[in-house]
Scaffold this motif. Structure first.
Motif, PDB file in Angstrom:
ATOM      1  N   UNK A   1      12.925  49.524  29.432  1.00 57.10           N
ATOM      2  CA  UNK A   1      11.576  49.717  29.104  1.00 57.10           C
ATOM      3  C   UNK A   1      10.829  48.544  29.544  1.00 57.10           C
ATOM      4  N   UNK A   2       9.431  48.642  29.636  1.00 52.61           N
ATOM      5  CA  UNK A   2       8.744  47.345  30.030  1.00 52.61           C
ATOM      6  C   UNK A   2       8.669  46.299  28.758  1.00 52.61           C
ATOM      7  N   UNK A   3       8.793  46.555  27.690  1.00 49.70           N
ATOM      8  CA  UNK A   3       8.443  45.680  26.520  1.00 49.70           C
ATOM      9  C   UNK A   3       9.486  45.570  25.620  1.00 49.70           C
ATOM     10  N   UNK A   4      10.633  46.365  25.775  1.00 49.60           N
ATOM     11  CA  UNK A   4      11.877  46.413  24.862  1.00 49.60           C
ATOM     12  C   UNK A   4      12.898  47.209  25.536  1.00 49.60           C
ATOM     13  N   UNK A   5      14.014  47.055  24.803  1.00 52.66           N
ATOM     14  CA  UNK A   5      15.392  47.953  25.212  1.00 52.66           C
ATOM     15  C   UNK A   5      16.127  48.454  24.144  1.00 52.66           C
ATOM     16  N   UNK A   6      16.890  49.282  24.244  1.00 54.47           N
ATOM     17  CA  UNK A   6      17.738  50.031  23.327  1.00 54.47           C
ATOM     18  C   UNK A   6      18.859  49.919  23.629  1.00 54.47           C
ATOM     19  N   UNK A   7      20.100  49.662  22.999  1.00 52.55           N
ATOM     20  CA  UNK A   7      21.323  49.527  22.995  1.00 52.55           C
ATOM     21  C   UNK A   7      22.380  50.310  21.900  1.00 52.55           C
ATOM     22  N   UNK A  80      17.460  37.084  28.748  1.00 54.37           N
ATOM     23  CA  UNK A  80      16.303  37.838  29.181  1.00 54.37           C
ATOM     24  C   UNK A  80      15.055  36.950  29.145  1.00 54.37           C
ATOM     25  N   UNK A  81      15.070  36.044  27.799  1.00 59.23           N
ATOM     26  CA  UNK A  81      13.831  35.206  27.635  1.00 59.23           C
ATOM     27  C   UNK A  81      13.681  34.355  28.801  1.00 59.23           C
ATOM     28  N   UNK A  82      14.728  33.585  28.970  1.00 58.47           N
ATOM     29  CA  UNK A  82      14.678  32.521  30.103  1.00 58.47           C
ATOM     30  C   UNK A  82      14.480  33.349  31.311  1.00 58.47           C
ATOM     31  N   UNK A  83      14.866  34.371  31.625  1.00 57.20           N
ATOM     32  CA  UNK A  83      14.565  34.991  32.935  1.00 57.20           C
ATOM     33  C   UNK A  83      13.179  35.458  33.074  1.00 57.20           C
ATOM     34  N   UNK A  84      12.651  35.904  32.124  1.00 53.78           N
ATOM     35  CA  UNK A  84      11.515  36.412  31.998  1.00 53.78           C
ATOM     36  C   UNK A  84      10.199  35.440  32.252  1.00 53.78           C
ATOM     37  N   UNK A  85      10.559  34.319  31.477  1.00 51.04           N
ATOM     38  CA  UNK A  85       9.791  33.237  31.551  1.00 51.04           C
ATOM     39  C   UNK A  85       9.643  32.654  32.698  1.00 51.04           C
ATOM     40  N   UNK A  86      11.031  32.533  33.472  1.00 50.75           N
ATOM     41  CA  UNK A  86      10.828  31.820  34.723  1.00 50.75           C
ATOM     42  C   UNK A  86      10.020  32.559  35.694  1.00 50.75           C
ATOM     43  N   UNK A  94       9.428  34.685  23.707  1.00 52.60           N
ATOM     44  CA  UNK A  94       9.368  35.755  24.595  1.00 52.60           C
ATOM     45  C   UNK A  94       9.453  36.888  23.644  1.00 52.60           C
ATOM     46  N   UNK A  95      10.240  36.813  22.569  1.00 49.90           N
ATOM     47  CA  UNK A  95      10.299  38.424  21.848  1.00 49.90           C
ATOM     48  C   UNK A  95       9.416  37.997  20.390  1.00 49.90           C
ATOM     49  N   UNK A  96       9.036  38.867  20.049  1.00 52.42           N
ATOM     50  CA  UNK A  96       8.041  39.312  19.098  1.00 52.42           C
ATOM     51  C   UNK A  96       8.564  38.937  17.605  1.00 52.42           C
ATOM     52  N   UNK A  97       9.887  39.547  17.550  1.00 48.91           N
ATOM     53  CA  UNK A  97      10.557  39.551  16.224  1.00 48.91           C
ATOM     54  C   UNK A  97      11.806  39.801  16.505  1.00 48.91           C
ATOM     55  N   UNK A  98      12.633  39.672  15.252  1.00 45.30           N
ATOM     56  CA  UNK A  98      14.073  39.802  15.363  1.00 45.30           C
ATOM     57  C   UNK A  98      14.570  41.361  15.559  1.00 45.30           C
ATOM     58  N   UNK A  99      15.617  41.871  16.396  1.00 49.09           N
ATOM     59  CA  UNK A  99      16.015  42.889  16.426  1.00 49.09           C
ATOM     60  C   UNK A  99      16.364  43.619  15.396  1.00 49.09           C
ATOM     61  N   UNK A 117      18.043  57.203  23.362  1.00 49.40           N
ATOM     62  CA  UNK A 117      17.732  55.948  24.174  1.00 49.40           C
ATOM     63  C   UNK A 117      17.701  56.379  25.638  1.00 49.40           C
ATOM     64  N   UNK A 118      18.593  57.407  26.131  1.00 51.74           N
ATOM     65  CA  UNK A 118      18.534  57.930  27.548  1.00 51.74           C
ATOM     66  C   UNK A 118      17.060  58.448  27.890  1.00 51.74           C
ATOM     67  N   UNK A 119      16.632  59.181  26.816  1.00 54.92           N
ATOM     68  CA  UNK A 119      15.409  59.934  27.015  1.00 54.92           C
ATOM     69  C   UNK A 119      13.912  58.914  27.085  1.00 54.92           C
ATOM     70  N   UNK A 120      14.250  57.618  26.693  1.00 56.68           N
ATOM     71  CA  UNK A 120      13.129  56.845  26.536  1.00 56.68           C
ATOM     72  C   UNK A 120      12.197  56.722  27.781  1.00 56.68           C
ATOM     73  N   UNK A 121      12.581  56.579  28.996  1.00 52.85           N
ATOM     74  CA  UNK A 121      11.853  56.771  30.057  1.00 52.85           C
ATOM     75  C   UNK A 121      11.104  58.095  30.553  1.00 52.85           C
ATOM     76  N   UNK A 122      11.663  59.025  29.930  1.00 52.79           N
ATOM     77  CA  UNK A 122      10.867  60.334  30.197  1.00 52.79           C
ATOM     78  C   UNK A 122       9.924  60.504  29.225  1.00 52.79           C
ATOM     79  N   UNK A 123      10.046  60.182  27.719  1.00 54.37           N
ATOM     80  CA  UNK A 123       9.094  59.971  26.826  1.00 54.37           C
ATOM     81  C   UNK A 123       7.943  59.460  27.174  1.00 54.37           C
TER      82      UNK A 123
END
Length: 272
Positions: A1-7, A80-86, A94-99, A117-123
């Motif tokens: 997702x553009x702002x978060x991810x699920x595992x 991820x934070x290092x890559x996004x900030x770069x 970079x992250x607003x709060x703890x997972x 999780x797999x349906x997140x992009x569809x939702x």
């Protein structure tokens, strides 16, 4: 997702406890640099008992960290934070709060969470179908089935990662397998995806896949769960009422959040 991810993760502490020092060093070395002291210990070049003790302490710390969700998330989020900030040419948090995490106690809970999780992009209307959802496990499973038929996307390819095996356990008793086939899972996700799309939020019809009956999942509550509407606060555990009670007893506790949600989501098995 553009702002978060699920595992969805499985922590195999039993296997990690059986590793010898060489295996721990090997696994740690795939992710991080190995200090000189441990390298010398590995080669049998240490010259004192104190060095051996210190090296063994470091190795045991690694063993714990290799099965620690917090350490895993710390390492992944830092990357991820290092890559996004770069990419954004900026600094700072970079992250607003703890997972947040949730224990999945049985196959039904795992499948429900995997579907979510797999349906997140569809939702989120980022994709029309699960197979068109980039960076999801279901897309990876389909690509693994027919890699030659997959057209390259504009996005940079993501490295394939090991996925939960979807094979009946009588054929594959591996602890990382789940007792349902890939076609069953694809049918479940496709059905759930159709139900949560705009204009198709009605009652569950008779085409609901048999997997729901086998898992004793209530289809209406499952759809609420997949839409993210079932719970205001995420419980620390998810599973059938029986599994929750067993887990609570194991930890010598009398109560855990999630019992009410389990009663609504999971149907009791039918005894014949």
């Amino acid at each position: 997702m553009s702002s978060h991810y699920h595992l969805v993760l499985r922590i195999d502490q039993g296997t990690a406890k059986q590793w010898d020092s060489e295996q721990v060093i090997e696994h740690w070395g795939r992710l991080y640099s190995v200090p000189v002291l441990v390298t010398r210990y590995q080669r049998g070049e240490t010259t004192s008992k104190a060095e051996n003790i210190k090296a063994e302490e470091i190795i045991e710390t690694w063993r714990e960290r290799l099965t620690d969700i917090s350490w895993f998330m710390r390492s992944l989020n830092e990357y991820l934070a290092r890559r996004a900030n770069e990419e954004d040419h900026c600094k700072g948090h970079f992250w607003e709060s703890r997972f947040k995490s949730q224990a999945l106690l049985d196959d039904a809970a795992v499948l429900a969470c995997m579907s979510y999780v797999d349906l997140n992009p569809v939702r989120a209307k980022m994709a029309d179908t699960p197979e068109a959802s980039d960076f999801t496990s279901i897309q990876q499973r389909l690509r693994d089935m027919a890699p030659k038929q997959t057209k390259p996307t504009d996005e940079a390819p993501i490295k394939a990662i090991p996925l939960m095996r979807l094979v009946p356990q009588r054929h594959d008793p591996h602890p990382n397998s789940i007792g349902f086939t890939l076609p069953d899972y694809l049918e479940l996700v496709d059905w759930a995806g159709r139900e949560i799309r705009e204009g198709k939020r009605g009652s569950i019809n008779t085409t609901a896949p048999p997997i729901l009956e086998r898992l004793h999942l209530d289809p209406h509550r499952l759809m609420d769960h997949l839409r993210g509407e079932a719970m205001i606060e995420i419980p620390v555990m998810l599973g059938s009422v029986e599994k929750l009670k067993q887990t609570v007893a194991t930890f010598e506790r009398k109560f855990v959040k999630g019992i009410s949600e389990a009663r609504r989501l999971f149907r009791p098995p039918i005894v014949t």
